[in-house]
Scaffold this motif. Structure first.
Motif, short mmCIF file in Angstrom:
data_model
loop_
_atom_site.label_atom_id
_atom_site.label_comp_id
_atom_site.label_asym_id
_atom_site.label_seq_id
_atom_site.Cartn_x
_atom_site.Cartn_y
_atom_site.Cartn_z
N LEU A 241 -46.35 5.14 42.37
CA LEU A 241 -46.51 5.05 40.92
C LEU A 241 -47.96 4.90 40.48
CD1 LEU A 241 -43.53 2.63 40.08
CD2 LEU A 241 -43.62 5.11 39.74
N SER A 242 -48.88 4.82 41.43
CA SER A 242 -50.28 4.54 41.09
C SER A 242 -50.86 5.53 40.09
CB SER A 242 -51.14 4.52 42.35
OG SER A 242 -50.78 3.46 43.20
N CYS A 243 -50.45 6.79 40.17
CA CYS A 243 -51.02 7.82 39.30
C CYS A 243 -50.12 8.18 38.11
CB CYS A 243 -51.30 9.09 40.10
SG CYS A 243 -52.51 8.89 41.42
N THR A 244 -49.03 7.45 37.93
CA THR A 244 -48.04 7.85 36.93
C THR A 244 -48.62 7.91 35.53
OG1 THR A 244 -46.19 7.04 38.25
CG2 THR A 244 -45.83 7.22 35.88
N ASP A 245 -49.41 6.90 35.15
CA ASP A 245 -50.00 6.87 33.80
C ASP A 245 -51.47 7.25 33.81
OD1 ASP A 245 -47.67 5.93 32.34
OD2 ASP A 245 -47.93 4.03 33.39
N TRP A 246 -51.90 8.00 34.81
CA TRP A 246 -53.32 8.32 34.92
C TRP A 246 -53.75 9.24 33.79
CZ3 TRP A 246 -56.58 5.56 37.37
CH2 TRP A 246 -57.88 6.02 37.60
N PRO A 247 -54.92 9.02 33.19
CA PRO A 247 -55.32 9.80 32.02
C PRO A 247 -55.81 11.21 32.32
CG PRO A 247 -57.01 8.18 32.58
CD PRO A 247 -55.84 7.89 33.46
N VAL A 248 -56.00 11.56 33.60
CA VAL A 248 -56.51 12.87 33.97
C VAL A 248 -55.46 13.57 34.84
CG1 VAL A 248 -58.28 14.11 35.28
CG2 VAL A 248 -58.91 12.13 33.88
N ALA A 249 -55.21 14.84 34.54
CA ALA A 249 -54.24 15.60 35.33
C ALA A 249 -54.76 15.84 36.74
CB ALA A 249 -53.95 16.94 34.65
N GLY A 250 -53.84 15.83 37.70
CA GLY A 250 -54.21 16.13 39.08
C GLY A 250 -54.43 17.61 39.29
N ALA A 251 -55.28 17.94 40.27
CA ALA A 251 -55.71 19.32 40.44
C ALA A 251 -54.70 20.20 41.17
CB ALA A 251 -57.04 19.36 41.18
N ALA A 252 -54.05 19.67 42.22
CA ALA A 252 -53.22 20.53 43.07
C ALA A 252 -52.19 19.70 43.82
CB ALA A 252 -54.11 21.29 44.06
N GLU A 253 -51.20 20.38 44.38
CA GLU A 253 -50.20 19.70 45.21
C GLU A 253 -50.83 19.16 46.49
OE1 GLU A 253 -46.95 19.17 44.59
OE2 GLU A 253 -46.98 20.14 42.63
N HIS A 254 -51.74 19.95 47.04
CA HIS A 254 -52.46 19.53 48.25
C HIS A 254 -53.74 20.35 48.33
CE1 HIS A 254 -51.13 23.22 50.30
NE2 HIS A 254 -49.93 22.98 49.82
N PRO A 255 -54.72 19.92 49.11
CA PRO A 255 -56.00 20.63 49.14
C PRO A 255 -55.90 21.97 49.85
CG PRO A 255 -55.97 18.88 50.77
CD PRO A 255 -54.73 18.71 49.96
N ASP A 256 -56.73 22.90 49.44
CA ASP A 256 -56.86 24.19 50.13
C ASP A 256 -58.06 24.10 51.07
OD1 ASP A 256 -56.97 26.80 50.99
OD2 ASP A 256 -56.81 27.68 48.98
N VAL A 257 -57.79 24.24 52.36
CA VAL A 257 -58.86 24.15 53.36
C VAL A 257 -59.00 25.44 54.17
CG1 VAL A 257 -58.60 21.65 53.53
CG2 VAL A 257 -57.36 23.12 55.14
N SER A 258 -58.34 26.49 53.77
CA SER A 258 -58.47 27.75 54.51
C SER A 258 -59.92 28.19 54.47
CB SER A 258 -57.57 28.82 53.89
OG SER A 258 -57.91 29.05 52.54
N ALA A 259 -60.47 28.55 55.64
CA ALA A 259 -61.91 28.81 55.72
C ALA A 259 -62.22 30.00 56.63
CB ALA A 259 -62.63 27.57 56.23
N PRO A 260 -61.67 31.17 56.31
CA PRO A 260 -61.98 32.34 57.14
C PRO A 260 -63.48 32.63 57.13
CG PRO A 260 -60.93 33.01 55.08
CD PRO A 260 -60.81 31.52 55.16
N GLY A 261 -64.02 32.88 58.30
CA GLY A 261 -65.44 33.17 58.41
C GLY A 261 -66.30 31.96 58.72
#
Length: 515
Positions: A422-442
């Protein structure tokens, strides 16, 4: 990965160092009408850490004239408007001991959290990285929102004392309402006291700061050592700037494929595994285990202690009492390092006799509270960065339905981890993503070190990080050990592999196992 927010994987700082913008030396925002990549850093003697960094004395020199120097780098406040106002990012550095013609460049460290001050943590562990200093300047920093880098601020010391003492495992509707109200008050305080920084502390922002740092330090490539959440930051950097990755090591690896709930449940299982290992270790030693006759007895007595504390706290550190929540946090802190198991044993012995001082000291260490009652901003930064990153927002009803699943994974830790969703339930800023994108071809190869006994970043995350980075990037190394992280365990096999890659560019065979 510090989810849930009340049990963070920032214990490297907490163990080593064991909220105010004025004390933090914040500089006013400056106009960004300059080429920030051309800025020159003004390195000078490091001041004593601010309250937001955890307090204490100025860093002690290392051998071979290893004097620490500090500087402040200007970075855009908002990377979507890079020519707008700037903020200061605090850096610390110790120069290489080797010949200049063998110097590779800077090796940048992030110690996790999120919320750990690299400016205080690197000197605390500097001697453990002395071998790496033969070819690198060792560098770390306070990420934006942390320490002296425009820290996010929430509640004051007195309020935080109450926040960390409260019942985080509600048993009825009244206790649930109290927890929800406390969480909302904390989150509202963060919005009120953080000077508009909450939308600008995402991991993608910190990754862009690191690429600017690379250029300002004069390096063609980013050579990097990320620990705990620092592996997520490193993965996000590699995704954004794959061609700029030099030699990089991820230790105590975050699983980048999980959302907040999945990550918390994985952590519950990791902490339970560490608890099982602690109990087995105690009863397997020569002589009697002072806190139980069998491993199960050890855990049963701990569970009874927590149950009793729920209704009747015991003496802690005056004027605070040891509550169920504080004791749970203290036990969790000890799971981060096998070096703390003896302290936990002592703390449990004392608690069974009505003295909760040692368990409270462990809890304070986890929460960033100094002996003088002042808190670093690690709790505020941790929640702020996680909530800015993570898109999911959970309702009380949803969490209540999930409690049995978490409790089945760990009778001791499960309830606390579930309710912390529940820590982020009333947070004033929307979250960016479900999980981070770390794909790093090259990207250049990244050495990914997983520890089979790690409570906070369970071992399975290392393999998933390797898979998510992509073919030919992640190289997995397994350490069969205990605690959070492998390199600082001083296991020779792990250190030889890491040093061989960072110093000489020798990539170990994928699947290497160190016991």
């Amino acid at each position: 990965m510090p989810k849930p927010a009340r049990m963070r994987a920032a214990a490297l700082t907490a163990t080593a160092v064991l909220l105010s913008c004025l004390l933090a030396g914040c500089s006013d925002d400056d106009s960004g009408d300059e080429d920030l990549t051309a800025q020159e850093l003004n390195w000078k003697d490091c001041p004593a850490p601010s309250q937001a960094q955890g307090g204490g004395g100025s860093p002690s020199p290392l051998p071979d004239d290893g004097t620490w120097s500090c500087a402040t780098m200007k970075a855009p406040r908002d990377w979507d408007e890079p020519e707008g106002d700037t903020i200061g990012i605090d850096l610390i550095r110790v120069r290489s001991t080797g010949d200049e013609d063998r110097r590779i460049g800077s090796l940048i460290f992030n110690f996790g959290g999120p919320g750990a001050s690299g400016v205080t943590t690197l000197p605390s562990f500097g001697d453990r990285y002395e071998k790496l200093r033969t070819r690198y300047d060792l560098v770390s920093f306070d990420p934006r929102g942390v320490g002296r880098s425009r820290p996010v601020l929430c509640e004051d010391d007195q309020q935080l004392d109450a926040y960390f003492q409260q019942d985080t495992t509600p048993d009825d509707a009244a206790e649930r309402t109290e927890l929800l109200d406390s969480t909302k008050d904390f989150n509202d305080a963060c919005e009120e006291n953080s000077d508009g920084m909450l939308p600008h502390v995402r991991t993608t922002d910190a990754a862009r700061d690191m690429d600017l740092m690379r250029q300002v330090l004069g390096d063609d490539k980013l050579h990097y050592f990320g620990i705990s959440y620092g592996t997520e930051l490193g993965g996000v950097y590699a995704h954004l700037f794959p061609k700029n990755v030099g030699r990089a090591v991820f230790d105590a690896v975050v699983d980048p494929t999980l959302d907040s709930e999945q990550s918390s449940l994985a952590q519950v299982k990791g902490f339970q595994l560490a608890l099982d290992n602690f109990a087995e270790d105690c009863v397997s030693r020569t002589g009697d285990c002072p806190i139980g006759d069998t491993a199960q007895d050890v855990k049963d007595r701990m569970a009874k202690l927590l149950k009793d504390l729920d209704s009747k706290p015991i003496e802690g550190i005056f004027p605070r009492e040891l509550t169920q929540s504080a004791a749970t946090n203290g036990i969790a802190q000890a799971m981060y390092s096998q070096e703390l198991w003896q302290a936990l044993t002592q703390g449990l012995e004392q608690a069974y006799d009505g003295n909760g001082r040692v368990l409270m000291l462990l809890s304070d260490s986890l929460n960033g509270r100094s002996e003088n009652g002042e808190y670093s901003n690690i709790a505020a930064a941790n929640i702020s960065i996680n909530c800015a990153d993570d898109k999911p927002r959970y309702t009380p009803g949803y969490v209540e339905r999930k409690v049995p699943e978490f409790r089945a994974a760990s009778p001791l830790f499960g309830d606390a981890f579930a309710w912390s969703l529940l820590s982020c339930t009333d947070w004033p800023v929307a979250g960016a993503a479900e999980h981070p994108d770390v794909s790093a071809p090259g990207s250049a190869p990244i050495l990914v070190v997983g520890n089979t006994g790690d409570p906070a970043t369970p071992y399975e995350g290392a393999r998933r990080m390797v898979q998510a980075l992509g073919d030919g990037v992640g190289v997995e190394l397994t350490y069969k050990g205990q605690g959070h992280g492998a390199y600082t365990s001083q296991n020779k096999c792990v250190q030889d592999a890491v040093n061989g890659y960072l110093l000489d560019g020798k990539v170990p065979a994928a699947g290497t196992v160190c016991g």
